[in-house]
Design an enzyme around this catalytic site. Structure first.
Site, PDB file in Angstrom:
ATOM      1  CE  LYS A  52      -3.816  -2.410   2.257  1.00 56.29           C
ATOM      2  NZ  LYS A  52      -4.593  -2.717   3.464  1.00 56.29           N
ATOM      3  CD  GLN A  96      -3.488  -4.715   6.419  1.00 52.17           C
ATOM      4  OE1 GLN A  96      -3.619  -3.616   5.890  1.00 52.17           O
ATOM      5  NE2 GLN A  96      -3.965  -5.811   5.879  1.00 52.17           N
ATOM      6  CG  ASP A 119      -9.335  -0.196   5.501  1.00 54.58           C
ATOM      7  OD1 ASP A 119      -9.077  -0.646   4.372  1.00 54.58           O
ATOM      8  OD2 ASP A 119      -8.581  -0.324   6.485  1.00 54.58           O
TER       9      ASP A 119
HETATM   10  N1  GUN Z   1      -6.947  -7.124   6.375  1.00 52.62           N
HETATM   11  C1  GUN Z   1      -7.354  -7.816   5.278  1.00 52.62           C
HETATM   12  N2  GUN Z   1      -7.898  -6.992   4.363  1.00 52.62           N
HETATM   13  C2  GUN Z   1      -7.848  -5.744   4.885  1.00 52.62           C
HETATM   14  C3  GUN Z   1      -8.249  -4.471   4.412  1.00 52.62           C
HETATM   15  O1  GUN Z   1      -8.801  -4.298   3.301  1.00 52.62           O
HETATM   16  N3  GUN Z   1      -8.001  -3.415   5.247  1.00 52.62           N
HETATM   17  C4  GUN Z   1      -7.422  -3.572   6.475  1.00 52.62           C
HETATM   18  N4  GUN Z   1      -7.242  -2.488   7.227  1.00 52.62           N
HETATM   19  N5  GUN Z   1      -7.041  -4.749   6.936  1.00 52.62           N
HETATM   20  C5  GUN Z   1      -7.248  -5.826   6.154  1.00 52.62           C
END
Ligand code: GUN
Length: 295
Positions: A52, A96, A119
């Site tokens: 990211k 995350q 998110d």
């Molecule tokens: N863990 C798995 N997928 C995601 C996501 O799209 N965002 C976040 N913050 N954590 C994740």
């Protein structure tokens, strides 16, 4: 069978964002800034967060990873997010998942200011999605609609079957596909672990979206001929012959289903790349909102 290429499609999105960024810079505007918080040392989470960050830099955003120890308390994380919430130079915040067990994911989700929730997990954004109002849509479902759009796949009036009811993918995906929007207007069936005769439903799907986390689960006999099949699964399967000790496998048996489907996403190289492109899109949206508040 048409391969739905996440690399190609995500590059289109990223190039558009890159060009928009270059234009904004000529106006002397600051860059969008995404902060990602990584708690602990889970290998997959570390890979995702670093990817990211890399992609933010690629399109001209600022990005910061805040790395916290496994033993971080819920209270310390809440206080950190509250500081980021009121910092005018930070547009997007993501934490995350998964988080260590002493921290409630729901508490953290609800602490992030809804206008910085790139998110799209906050109740305000989920509520807006459920009502068909504009807000932040979780990145994986949003990325999938961007993919459908890029390949001109008609969705209106189609039967979309989603397997999996997670808050990150399945549930928001089912809402998005049923909304009155250009890439919605489907009749949606949401299947899950308690669904009886799953194949009965999947065989009726014009668009089948699979997000249950079981590698190779969907076989050819579960798919309607000429269906569009979207594979969200991305499980690490141990393999000692590989340098990193694993390979990535989707929820769909690719070799079988490619003989039946009209369109199919590969793993890797499909939905995962679109998730990142959609996160960049959400960060840009958060930035534009923040800019309006501070100008
Ligand atoms: N863990 C798995 N997928 C995601 C996501 O799209 N965002 C976040 N913050 N954590 C994740």
């Amino acid at each position: 069978m048409v391969l739905l290429d996440g690399k190609y499609t995500s590059e289109l999105v990223k190039n558009r964002i890159k060009n928009e960024m270059a234009e904004m810079q000529t106006k002397g505007l600051r860059k969008p800034h995404l902060v990602a918080i990584l708690v602990g040392s889970d290998g997959a989470s570390k890979t995702y967060v670093e990817s990211k960050e890399r992609n933010c830099q690629l399109v001209g955003f600022d990005s910061t990873i805040i790395r916290l120890d496994d033993s971080t308390s819920e209270n310390d994380l809440v206080q950190l997010i509250e500081k980021l919430n009121i910092d005018n130079h930070i547009d997007g915040i993501l934490v995350q998942f998964p988080l260590p067990k002493q921290i409630s994911e729901n508490k953290i989700t609800q602490t992030i200011a809804p206008h910085k929730d790139v998110d799209g997990f906050h109740d305000v954004n989920m509520g807006k999605l459920a009502k068909g109002e504009s807000g932040f849509v979780p990145a994986t479902p949003l990325g999938i609609t961007m993919m459908l759009e890029a390949y001109n796949i008609e969705t209106a009036g189609k039967h979309c079957v989603v397997i999996g009811r997670s808050n990150i993918v399945g549930r928001p995906m089912s809402l998005l596909m049923s909304n009155s929007a250009p890439y919605g207007n489907c009749t949606v069936t949401l299947c899950h672990s308690k669904t009886v005769h799953l194949e009965h439903f999947t065989r009726q799907a014009d668009i089948l979206i699979v997000a249950l986390g079981k590698p190779g689960f969907v076989k050819a006999n579960m798919v309607k001929p000429n269906a569009v099949v979207i594979d969200v699964g991305i499980t690490r399967v141990e393999d000692s012959t590989r340098k990193n000790g694993f390979y990535l496998k989707g929820d769909v048996d690719f070799n079988e289903v490619k003989e039946v489907a009209s369109h199919l996403t590969p793993v890797p190289g499909g939905v995962g790349l679109m998730t990142i492109a959609a996160l960049l899109e959400n960060t840009l949206k958060a930035y534009k909102f923040q800019l309006k508040q501070t100008l």
